[in-house]
Design a protein around this motif. Sequence first.
Motif, PDB file in Angstrom:
ATOM      1  N   ILE A  34       5.641 -12.367 -11.792  1.00 20.89           N
ATOM      2  CA  ILE A  34       6.630 -11.572 -11.048  1.00 20.89           C
ATOM      3  C   ILE A  34       8.029 -12.079 -11.360  1.00 20.89           C
ATOM      4  CG2 ILE A  34       7.519 -11.083  -8.730  1.00 20.89           C
ATOM      5  CD1 ILE A  34       4.615 -10.976  -7.765  1.00 20.89           C
ATOM      6  N   GLY A  35       8.186 -13.405 -11.397  1.00 20.88           N
ATOM      7  CA  GLY A  35       9.491 -13.976 -11.723  1.00 20.88           C
ATOM      8  C   GLY A  35       9.956 -13.595 -13.120  1.00 20.88           C
ATOM      9  N   LEU A  36       9.029 -13.601 -14.067  1.00 16.01           N
ATOM     10  CA  LEU A  36       9.383 -13.202 -15.426  1.00 16.01           C
ATOM     11  C   LEU A  36       9.791 -11.732 -15.485  1.00 16.01           C
ATOM     12  CD1 LEU A  36       6.630 -14.999 -17.546  1.00 16.01           C
ATOM     13  CD2 LEU A  36       9.067 -15.511 -17.497  1.00 16.01           C
ATOM     14  N   ASP A  37       9.080 -10.889 -14.742  1.00 11.20           N
ATOM     15  CA  ASP A  37       9.424  -9.468 -14.739  1.00 11.20           C
ATOM     16  C   ASP A  37      10.801  -9.249 -14.131  1.00 11.20           C
ATOM     17  OD1 ASP A  37       8.761  -6.621 -15.065  1.00 11.20           O
ATOM     18  OD2 ASP A  37       8.721  -6.609 -12.884  1.00 11.20           O
ATOM     19  N   GLU A  38      11.078  -9.925 -13.054  1.00 13.00           N
ATOM     20  CA  GLU A  38      12.392  -9.771 -12.404  1.00 13.00           C
ATOM     21  C   GLU A  38      13.509 -10.298 -13.291  1.00 13.00           C
ATOM     22  OE1 GLU A  38      11.792 -11.749  -8.718  1.00 13.00           O
ATOM     23  OE2 GLU A  38      10.837 -10.008  -7.758  1.00 13.00           O
ATOM     24  N   ALA A  39      13.177 -11.238 -14.183  1.00 13.71           N
ATOM     25  CA  ALA A  39      14.178 -11.750 -15.130  1.00 13.71           C
ATOM     26  C   ALA A  39      14.262 -10.890 -16.388  1.00 13.71           C
ATOM     27  CB  ALA A  39      13.834 -13.185 -15.505  1.00 13.71           C
ATOM     28  N   GLY A  40      13.448  -9.822 -16.445  1.00 14.55           N
ATOM     29  CA  GLY A  40      13.470  -8.933 -17.606  1.00 14.55           C
ATOM     30  C   GLY A  40      12.789  -9.499 -18.826  1.00 14.55           C
ATOM     31  N   LEU A  41      11.841 -10.446 -18.623  1.00 17.60           N
ATOM     32  CA  LEU A  41      11.203 -11.122 -19.745  1.00 17.60           C
ATOM     33  C   LEU A  41       9.715 -10.797 -19.874  1.00 17.60           C
ATOM     34  CD1 LEU A  41      12.870 -14.647 -19.363  1.00 17.60           C
ATOM     35  CD2 LEU A  41      13.452 -12.852 -21.010  1.00 17.60           C
ATOM     36  N   LEU A  42       9.246  -9.789 -19.139  1.00 15.90           N
ATOM     37  CA  LEU A  42       7.840  -9.416 -19.204  1.00 15.90           C
ATOM     38  C   LEU A  42       7.717  -8.022 -19.811  1.00 15.90           C
ATOM     39  CD1 LEU A  42       4.999 -10.481 -18.351  1.00 15.90           C
ATOM     40  CD2 LEU A  42       5.200  -9.011 -16.330  1.00 15.90           C
ATOM     41  N   GLU A  43       7.012  -7.922 -20.924  1.00 14.38           N
ATOM     42  CA  GLU A  43       6.836  -6.640 -21.592  1.00 14.38           C
ATOM     43  C   GLU A  43       5.990  -5.700 -20.734  1.00 14.38           C
ATOM     44  OE1 GLU A  43       8.235  -5.664 -24.363  1.00 14.38           O
ATOM     45  OE2 GLU A  43       9.241  -7.601 -24.637  1.00 14.38           O
ATOM     46  N   PRO A  44       6.243  -4.382 -20.782  1.00 12.26           N
ATOM     47  CA  PRO A  44       5.449  -3.433 -19.982  1.00 12.26           C
ATOM     48  C   PRO A  44       3.950  -3.543 -20.252  1.00 12.26           C
ATOM     49  CG  PRO A  44       7.391  -2.351 -20.889  1.00 12.26           C
ATOM     50  CD  PRO A  44       7.341  -3.707 -21.509  1.00 12.26           C
ATOM     51  N   GLU A  45       3.564  -3.786 -21.490  1.00 12.84           N
ATOM     52  CA  GLU A  45       2.145  -3.904 -21.807  1.00 12.84           C
ATOM     53  C   GLU A  45       1.509  -5.087 -21.076  1.00 12.84           C
ATOM     54  OE1 GLU A  45       4.566  -3.722 -23.989  1.00 12.84           O
ATOM     55  OE2 GLU A  45       4.302  -1.718 -24.874  1.00 12.84           O
ATOM     56  N   LEU A  46       2.303  -6.152 -20.895  1.00 16.36           N
ATOM     57  CA  LEU A  46       1.772  -7.323 -20.195  1.00 16.36           C
ATOM     58  C   LEU A  46       1.649  -7.056 -18.706  1.00 16.36           C
ATOM     59  CD1 LEU A  46       3.604 -10.234 -22.041  1.00 16.36           C
ATOM     60  CD2 LEU A  46       1.358  -9.223 -22.491  1.00 16.36           C
ATOM     61  N   LEU A  47       2.529  -6.250 -18.139  1.00 14.57           N
ATOM     62  CA  LEU A  47       2.388  -5.853 -16.741  1.00 14.57           C
ATOM     63  C   LEU A  47       1.118  -5.029 -16.564  1.00 14.57           C
ATOM     64  CD1 LEU A  47       3.258  -5.580 -13.832  1.00 14.57           C
ATOM     65  CD2 LEU A  47       4.840  -3.763 -14.506  1.00 14.57           C
ATOM     66  N   THR A  48       0.854  -4.127 -17.499  1.00 15.41           N
ATOM     67  CA  THR A  48      -0.376  -3.337 -17.428  1.00 15.41           C
ATOM     68  C   THR A  48      -1.605  -4.245 -17.506  1.00 15.41           C
ATOM     69  OG1 THR A  48       0.675  -1.400 -18.427  1.00 15.41           O
ATOM     70  CG2 THR A  48      -1.727  -1.549 -18.594  1.00 15.41           C
ATOM     71  N   GLU A  49      -1.567  -5.228 -18.396  1.00 10.16           N
ATOM     72  CA  GLU A  49      -2.691  -6.162 -18.493  1.00 10.16           C
ATOM     73  C   GLU A  49      -2.855  -6.954 -17.202  1.00 10.16           C
ATOM     74  OE1 GLU A  49      -4.217  -9.976 -21.159  1.00 10.16           O
ATOM     75  OE2 GLU A  49      -2.600  -8.687 -21.913  1.00 10.16           O
ATOM     76  N   THR A  50      -1.735  -7.324 -16.588  1.00  8.63           N
ATOM     77  CA  THR A  50      -1.802  -8.025 -15.301  1.00  8.63           C
ATOM     78  C   THR A  50      -2.513  -7.166 -14.267  1.00  8.63           C
ATOM     79  OG1 THR A  50       0.264  -9.180 -15.788  1.00  8.63           O
ATOM     80  CG2 THR A  50      -0.422  -9.099 -13.491  1.00  8.63           C
ATOM     81  N   CYS A  51      -2.152  -5.880 -14.214  1.00  6.87           N
ATOM     82  CA  CYS A  51      -2.785  -4.968 -13.245  1.00  6.87           C
ATOM     83  C   CYS A  51      -4.279  -4.842 -13.514  1.00  6.87           C
ATOM     84  CB  CYS A  51      -2.118  -3.598 -13.307  1.00  6.87           C
ATOM     85  SG  CYS A  51      -0.408  -3.592 -12.722  1.00  6.87           S
ATOM     86  N   GLU A  52      -4.657  -4.763 -14.768  1.00  2.00           N
ATOM     87  CA  GLU A  52      -6.077  -4.649 -15.108  1.00  2.00           C
ATOM     88  C   GLU A  52      -6.858  -5.881 -14.671  1.00  2.00           C
ATOM     89  OE1 GLU A  52      -5.831  -4.028 -19.272  1.00  2.00           O
ATOM     90  OE2 GLU A  52      -5.449  -1.866 -19.130  1.00  2.00           O
ATOM     91  N   ARG A  53      -6.221  -7.043 -14.718  1.00  2.00           N
ATOM     92  CA  ARG A  53      -6.903  -8.285 -14.335  1.00  2.00           C
ATOM     93  C   ARG A  53      -6.945  -8.475 -12.814  1.00  2.00           C
ATOM     94  NH1 ARG A  53      -7.288 -12.508 -18.373  1.00  2.00           N
ATOM     95  NH2 ARG A  53      -6.456 -11.861 -20.397  1.00  2.00           N
ATOM     96  N   VAL A  54      -5.959  -7.938 -12.108  1.00  2.00           N
ATOM     97  CA  VAL A  54      -5.800  -8.261 -10.689  1.00  2.00           C
ATOM     98  C   VAL A  54      -6.330  -7.175  -9.762  1.00  2.00           C
ATOM     99  CG1 VAL A  54      -4.078  -8.624  -8.858  1.00  2.00           C
ATOM    100  CG2 VAL A  54      -3.862  -9.822 -11.045  1.00  2.00           C
ATOM    101  N   LEU A  55      -6.082  -5.906 -10.084  1.00  2.00           N
ATOM    102  CA  LEU A  55      -6.253  -4.837  -9.096  1.00  2.00           C
ATOM    103  C   LEU A  55      -7.698  -4.560  -8.712  1.00  2.00           C
ATOM    104  CD1 LEU A  55      -3.461  -2.334 -10.169  1.00  2.00           C
ATOM    105  CD2 LEU A  55      -3.526  -3.807  -8.158  1.00  2.00           C
ATOM    106  N   LEU A  56      -8.657  -5.062  -9.436  1.00  2.00           N
ATOM    107  CA  LEU A  56     -10.059  -4.890  -9.043  1.00  2.00           C
ATOM    108  C   LEU A  56     -10.681  -6.175  -8.518  1.00  2.00           C
ATOM    109  CD1 LEU A  56     -11.366  -2.537 -11.873  1.00  2.00           C
ATOM    110  CD2 LEU A  56     -10.602  -1.937  -9.572  1.00  2.00           C
ATOM    111  N   ARG A  57      -9.856  -7.208  -8.354  1.00  2.00           N
ATOM    112  CA  ARG A  57     -10.364  -8.451  -7.763  1.00  2.00           C
ATOM    113  C   ARG A  57     -10.684  -8.229  -6.292  1.00  2.00           C
ATOM    114  NH1 ARG A  57      -8.685 -14.043 -10.123  1.00  2.00           N
ATOM    115  NH2 ARG A  57      -9.400 -14.593  -8.045  1.00  2.00           N
TER     116      ARG A  57
END
Length: 903
Positions: free
Chosen positions: A315-338
């Motif tokens: 989240i900190g990396l995204d707020e700093a503008g350092l997280l690619e959109p594809e990596l956010l999507t991968e994060t969602c795939e790993r987290v949202l079904l936990r």
Amino acid sequence: MKLVELVEAGDVAGVVRELGVLTPDQRGACAAELTALFEIIARREHTREERIALCAARLGCQVTPEAMAVWIRSHAYFTMDAWTVDLLNLYPVAWRAELAAHLGERATTAGAVFAVTEHLVRDTGCPLPASHEFVLAWLYDRADGWERRPRVLGGAPGADFLERLRADDFTPKLLPLAVARPGRLVFAWHTSERPLEALIGLAAEGVVDRGELIHNIFADMVGDPPHGKQAVVALEALALTPAEHAGVARERATLVDHLLGRLLEDGTRMEIAPFMVFLRALASPPAEKALVVRDYLALLDRSLPVATYAQEMLIGLDEAGLLEPELLTETCERVLLRPEKKLVRAQLGWLDRVVRRDPARAGRAVVDAATTFGHREMTLQEQALKLVAKHLKAVDDSVLPELRTAAGRLSPGLSARAAELLGAAEPLGTAHLFGTPQDTVAEQPYADVLPAVPEPRPVPGPIATVTEVAQEVAAVVANDQDVVAFERALDGLVRHAHLDRTALAEALKPVMRREPKSNVDWVQSDLYDVARAVRGDEPRGRAVLMHRAVHINRTTPSRSCSLAGSMLASRLAEAMDVIESGTQPFLLAVPTLATGALDAAVLVERISALDELGVTPAPVDLAQALLRVTPTSDQQVLRAVDKLGSDAGQRLARWLREGGPAHQDSEPKGWPHCKPPKPASQGWWTPARPGVVMDPPLPQVAASLIGPYVGNSGLADPMAPFWVAQLPHHREELMARDYFEPRMSQRGWPRSLPFVVESGGPAGYSVHLALAFGLIWQTETDAVVDAVLVLAARKQLDTDLLGRQLEALLNHGWAFADKASGSLRAAAETGAYATVWSVLQAALPGLLGGTPDRGAAAMLALAVECASRCGAKGAIPEVTALADRKGSSQTVKNARLLRDALR
């Protein structure tokens, strides 16, 4: 010995003088007697003078510098005084210098060790020890500012720590050593914050170079990473400036790699907490965190604390503008079904902030959020659907097909809302149920997918050889849960001891090397003691207690042993007696089915064989056989048993004619049966425990299984499968007794429920209550769910009774509705939605009356899914009343969904 007399007189000066007269060999010869004197004095009252005199005498009898150094470190808690100086002066200067070197190698801050070492250094002029232990002890000594006794050399003048260090002539030599390897001082397991405070204070005054100190501390952390708490204390005390922080970037990066690698290994919360604390204290800037973003993504698959930390970093990396959109999507795939709701909610909140911060990212964000539509929790599905609805206007129509596809995984209770939102022609979420097109579902009535009813496994015949007997005994000792293995092994010991005890004893020799694990209650692995009896080995203490169990009169509650355990102990003790007497060639009670059931025709044959030999069967063995025999109407068997002339044969004939003991209902008096059902939550509904008095009577331990119940005041070990095998046709009576008594732990008890439901006899109040407890404990969920499904498959599950028992438990202080809903969901997801709905339909009215239980929302969410999938209809007044209330709590929302689904 004059030295001993001086010690007993408490004459310290006399002891030192006497030591001066003795030669080194004479001193060494006194050591053993002084050690014995120490043991005597330590156990009686003694004076301070005696204690000091004995210490001086024992110290002076160490004849080499190395031996004296070891003794001082082992007996450090004495105060160095003038007598110590006099005693040390008895030795040559070179000898004392060598002692100082030995003490300096492993100096400690305890007692007199450092004081003696410093005195010797100053007295002899020997080289100053340079070990980090000595440096640490020096810093502690100067921090505490201990004053030396007269004639003892050492210490430094000054009012405070820093002043003493400035005035100390040791400082020029020892301080550079402290700065060169500060980690050894700061991060030692036994250290405190004082050495670090001293070094930082000296750096602030320019006495040491702060940059060098910081660099060396980080170098030591890289070489030997400290505990997280120690690292945090050090980093907070250092209070690095931005320039200093940047100056150790390489060292910090190495530490981050090490710590992230350790988090990837995962562990318990306590094990991993120090590493996360350390990582936070390092305060890596976003640019450095971006270099290890793949590590953070990998951590999302680990335990909840680790995944939460990784999510926070991303989240900190995204707020700093350092997280690619594809990596956010991968994060969602790993987290949202936990399964962890907190983690999923945080991820959805992150997506919401992403869109509010940059509306141009709305399209990808809502598609990412739609991953949650496949989550098993309807509340999280609903939260994701709300997020999609909130930002749907900001996206173009190109994402709608993807959203509609994802919505096909929604709970049926949300399908209509999703269809309206996404512009679908029919409700989403029900397009395919279990892989079947909806038009096919409409043509076929819903039916639960239940497991196949298991067929009882037949028990193999008697064991043929002594080698096989030994192997079977070893298997039971290693795993005492297999009823068939135990019964065959016990019978094998009796049979082969009767045929050739010597050969059997020899075959059992390897088995005796491994004793079974210790238990409080009697268990099947106690068969080990029967094997010892076969060999004639000295009996264990447990075997002696086992023989007492034969004569137990269960008229008062037991403190540790179950009824089944006492019966087992009686059978084992009786088997030892049978083996010793050699009268009975085999056992009657060996079952013919794995459930413990014994075929009537087989038992008739066994008793007939004993009658021909003129053998009277052992009483407990006969009683167990009677409790196991399967009632029969086969006239051929009944005619055969009537021909038996022995007492045992006539007892069996009467037993079969009467059908065995009558079944006893365990439903408590007053359990409500009215329609519509009255809430069952007026109190704790203890099962009834009636007893049958047998005529003629069975042995006491056997009669206790079905006779009048006297209670049990606390069981240490959980129920085992052999409990069920003792009463294979009376599971209701079995469960009404010890299963609901006080116990040390809930763990392990539900594990035997699958054996209960596969057994015979009515499944009434007690069997269902055991299932209800298992559902809310959630300690052995798989076993409980299997038991519920098998009982349903056998058409013996009373869903109304189970549901109302759940309601009674949850309303009577067992506030585990969330756990109950989790267990029921596990059952439903096997394909038993209608079965679970029937249970919930019975439980919900009592749970929703008045103020609903805090876990009612989860129960309602599961009810929505089950009712929708099995097509249940018909209003439930309590659900409707709750749905009509004002408010937006999750409980009220789910009640509205259920109300609509039932229309």
